[in-house]
Design an enzyme around this catalytic site. Structure first.
Site, short mmCIF file in Angstrom:
data_model
loop_
_atom_site.label_atom_id
_atom_site.label_comp_id
_atom_site.label_asym_id
_atom_site.label_seq_id
_atom_site.Cartn_x
_atom_site.Cartn_y
_atom_site.Cartn_z
N ASN A 149 -51.03 -38.52 8.00
CA ASN A 149 -50.45 -38.81 9.32
C ASN A 149 -48.96 -38.51 9.39
OD1 ASN A 149 -49.52 -40.94 7.78
ND2 ASN A 149 -50.72 -42.51 8.81
N ARG B 152 -40.31 -48.09 7.71
CA ARG B 152 -40.69 -49.47 7.40
C ARG B 152 -39.64 -50.43 7.96
NH1 ARG B 152 -44.97 -47.84 7.09
NH2 ARG B 152 -46.43 -47.87 5.34
N GLN C 78 -46.06 -57.85 9.51
CA GLN C 78 -46.97 -57.29 10.51
C GLN C 78 -48.31 -58.01 10.44
OE1 GLN C 78 -45.13 -52.80 10.80
NE2 GLN C 78 -47.25 -53.00 10.27
N HIS D 17 -47.10 -51.07 15.23
CA HIS D 17 -47.21 -49.98 14.25
C HIS D 17 -48.38 -49.04 14.60
CE1 HIS D 17 -46.84 -49.05 9.65
NE2 HIS D 17 -47.05 -47.95 10.36
P1 NAI Z 1 -42.92 -38.46 1.37
O1 NAI Z 1 -43.17 -39.06 0.04
O2 NAI Z 1 -43.40 -37.09 1.64
O3 NAI Z 1 -41.34 -38.46 1.69
C1 NAI Z 1 -40.50 -39.52 1.41
C2 NAI Z 1 -39.13 -38.95 1.10
O4 NAI Z 1 -38.20 -40.05 1.01
C3 NAI Z 1 -39.09 -38.21 -0.24
O5 NAI Z 1 -38.55 -36.93 -0.05
C4 NAI Z 1 -38.21 -39.09 -1.10
O6 NAI Z 1 -37.46 -38.38 -2.05
C5 NAI Z 1 -37.31 -39.73 -0.04
N1 NAI Z 1 -36.62 -40.93 -0.51
C6 NAI Z 1 -37.08 -41.92 -1.31
N2 NAI Z 1 -36.11 -42.80 -1.56
C7 NAI Z 1 -35.01 -42.36 -0.92
C8 NAI Z 1 -33.69 -42.86 -0.80
N3 NAI Z 1 -33.29 -43.97 -1.44
N4 NAI Z 1 -32.80 -42.17 -0.02
C9 NAI Z 1 -33.19 -41.02 0.59
N5 NAI Z 1 -34.43 -40.51 0.50
C10 NAI Z 1 -35.33 -41.18 -0.24
O7 NAI Z 1 -43.53 -39.48 2.42
P2 NAI Z 1 -43.80 -39.26 3.99
O8 NAI Z 1 -45.18 -38.81 4.23
O9 NAI Z 1 -42.69 -38.47 4.56
O10 NAI Z 1 -43.73 -40.80 4.47
C11 NAI Z 1 -42.51 -41.54 4.35
C12 NAI Z 1 -42.72 -42.97 4.78
O11 NAI Z 1 -43.00 -43.06 6.18
C13 NAI Z 1 -43.92 -43.68 4.13
O12 NAI Z 1 -43.64 -44.13 2.84
C14 NAI Z 1 -44.14 -44.82 5.09
O13 NAI Z 1 -43.31 -45.91 4.76
C15 NAI Z 1 -43.70 -44.25 6.45
N6 NAI Z 1 -44.87 -43.95 7.32
C16 NAI Z 1 -44.98 -44.57 8.54
C17 NAI Z 1 -46.07 -44.36 9.34
C18 NAI Z 1 -46.21 -44.99 10.69
O14 NAI Z 1 -47.32 -45.04 11.24
N7 NAI Z 1 -45.13 -45.49 11.29
C19 NAI Z 1 -47.19 -43.49 8.91
C20 NAI Z 1 -46.93 -42.79 7.66
C21 NAI Z 1 -45.83 -43.06 6.89
#
Ligand code: NAI
Length: 394
Positions: free
Chosen positions: A147, A285, A314, A333
């Site tokens: 997603n 989050r 949540q 959410h």
């Molecule tokens: P991803 O793993 O592809 O990307 C996350 C990025 O954040 C990575 O490039 C990582 O290096 C970076 N990161 C981690 N710690 C960091 C920091 N301290 N400073 C800067 N960058 C940092 O994951 P994706 O698919 O992009 O998802 C990210 C987050 O989005 C998920 O973990 C989830 O919490 C949230 N999410 C929310 C949804 C919603 O319905 N609102 C649905 C899907 C994800």
């Protein structure tokens, strides 16, 4: 024969839908980096149907029961008398989703003596205590990419909604008004503005790509720098830290996971470094932000608007201040649980279960914790507290 405990959000208030607004959803070939969409051997659901709620059961019942396992699906997840707490002690597998998270705390994990696999039907496994999962040898897996683009679209929607003052203008229509000046006294174009993305992973990069045609200046920060080629194609400016980036931005969007490094990152101090009148969008989050600091920043005018899709806890209590703070564009959410996204994560959960039952490896990119350490996407995007990580990674 095992027990699978699945926690999903409630059905619609009017009951499970007998029909849908559209007849089909598009079929996607693969994700932009070449990763394939979920590849279960079979599915028992119709893509485009409501799968993420209790009656939707992620389309899993027939498959799970044919394998001789028991499937329990519930939305009742809080407190000692909840179905979740009662069924947890002898569950082999827990499936939960970030939208309606069954918080797998260390205490709950200690009670779940048989638990071996925790699957996130979506992306973001912070509702699982990853340290406890590491210590107990529980595998944590999610449906990476399922997603990400759904959320990137939501980011663009929220950025435009805030800057253009869409929601208050819509409210004037609903109130039978024609109050142009009231609507536009806070409305701006985003053209020429500087947008900063915190975390340029799958969602962050897709958001950058979708924003490029708006002729905005694109900045980002991440633990992992993107390739020079991608930076050039999108005209990106990289910042080594978030504190370095935010003073430059008119709009900041949070796209990183919640883990010890990022919890309460946006507190009074960091918010005070932002430009006065900046917009903050958080679909990642709730706990990335200090709840009350956001309210204070909106009250003082330091932030011109805050739009988010994520809260803590949540479901958010009725008196959560983000429901009523000024200039907000909150959604419950929902960003990553469109009908389109549900089809992908239901198929992904089925793929993970098929692998588990047949003792085949789960795709590396789906893993968060495996073999008592962070693995796959977990190793790339998360941290656990330092001593635990060192103790278990040697
Ligand atoms: P991803 O793993 O592809 O990307 C996350 C990025 O954040 C990575 O490039 C990582 O290096 C970076 N990161 C981690 N710690 C960091 C920091 N301290 N400073 C800067 N960058 C940092 O994951 P994706 O698919 O992009 O998802 C990210 C987050 O989005 C998920 O973990 C989830 O919490 C949230 N999410 C929310 C949804 C919603 O319905 N609102 C649905 C899907 C994800």
């Amino acid at each position: 024969m095992g027990k699978i405990l699945c926690v999903l959000y409630d059905d619609p208030m009017d009951g499970y839908p007998p029909a849908y607004a559209r007849d089909t959803i598009p079929t996607l070939e693969h994700y932009p980096d070449g990763q394939s969409l979920p590849t279960p051997q079979h599915i028992d659901f119709t893509p485009g149907h409501l799968l993420g709620c209790v009656s939707g059961e992620l389309g899993l019942r027939q498959f799970v029961e044919e394998q001789g396992h028991t499937l329990i699906v519930t939305a009742d997840k809080e407190g000692p008398d909840s179905v979740f707490e009662k069924e947890l002690p002898d569950a082999d597998i827990v499936i939960s989703q970030p939208f309606w998270p069954a918080y797998l705390t260390a205490e709950r994990i200690a009670k779940a003596k048989k638990l071996k696999l925790a699957i996130t039907a979506g992306i973001g496994s912070d509702h699982v205590d990853l340290q406890a999962a590491i210590e107990k040898g529980i595998t944590v897996a999610e449906v990476t990419y399922c997603n990400s683009h759904s959320v990137a679209e939501h980011n663009v929607m929220m950025i435009l909604a805030l800057a253009r003052n869409y929601l208050p203008s819509y409210q004037w229509v609903m109130q039978k008004g024609w109050n142009i000046a009231d609507c536009v006294a806070r409305a701006y174009d985003i053209e020429g503005m500087t947008v900063g993305i915190v975390g340029a992973g799958r969602i962050g990069l897709a958001t950058l790509k979708r924003l490029k045609p708006f002729d905005v200046k694109l900045h980002y920060t991440d633990r992992h720098r993107l390739s020079a080629q991608v930076e050039k194609e999108l005209g990106l400016t990289f910042h080594p830290t978030v504190a370095d980036m935010v003073p430059r931005c008119d709009i900041v969007a949070l796209c990183c996971p919640l883990h010890p490094e990022t919890e309460h990152l946006f507190n009074d101090k960091l918010l005070s470094k932002m430009k006065r009148g900046a917009y903050l969008v958080n679909t990642a989050r709730g706990k990335l932000c200090d709840r009350d600091a956001v309210v204070r920043a909106l009250e003082s005018g330091q932030l011109a608007g805050y739009a988010g899709d994520v809260w803590f806890p949540q479901p958010a209590p009725q008196d959560h201040p983000w429901r009523t703070m000024s200039h907000h564009g909150m959604t419950p959410h929902v960003a990553g649980t469109t009908l389109s996204a549900q089809a992908r994560y239901a198929a992904g959960v089925r793929e993970i279960l098929e692998c588990w039952f047949e003792e085949r490896p789960i795709r590396e990119e789906y893993l968060i914790v495996d073999k008592s350490k962070l693995a796959g996407v977990g190793a790339h995007s998360y941290t656990v507290t330092k001593d635990v990580e060192e103790a278990y990674q040697g």
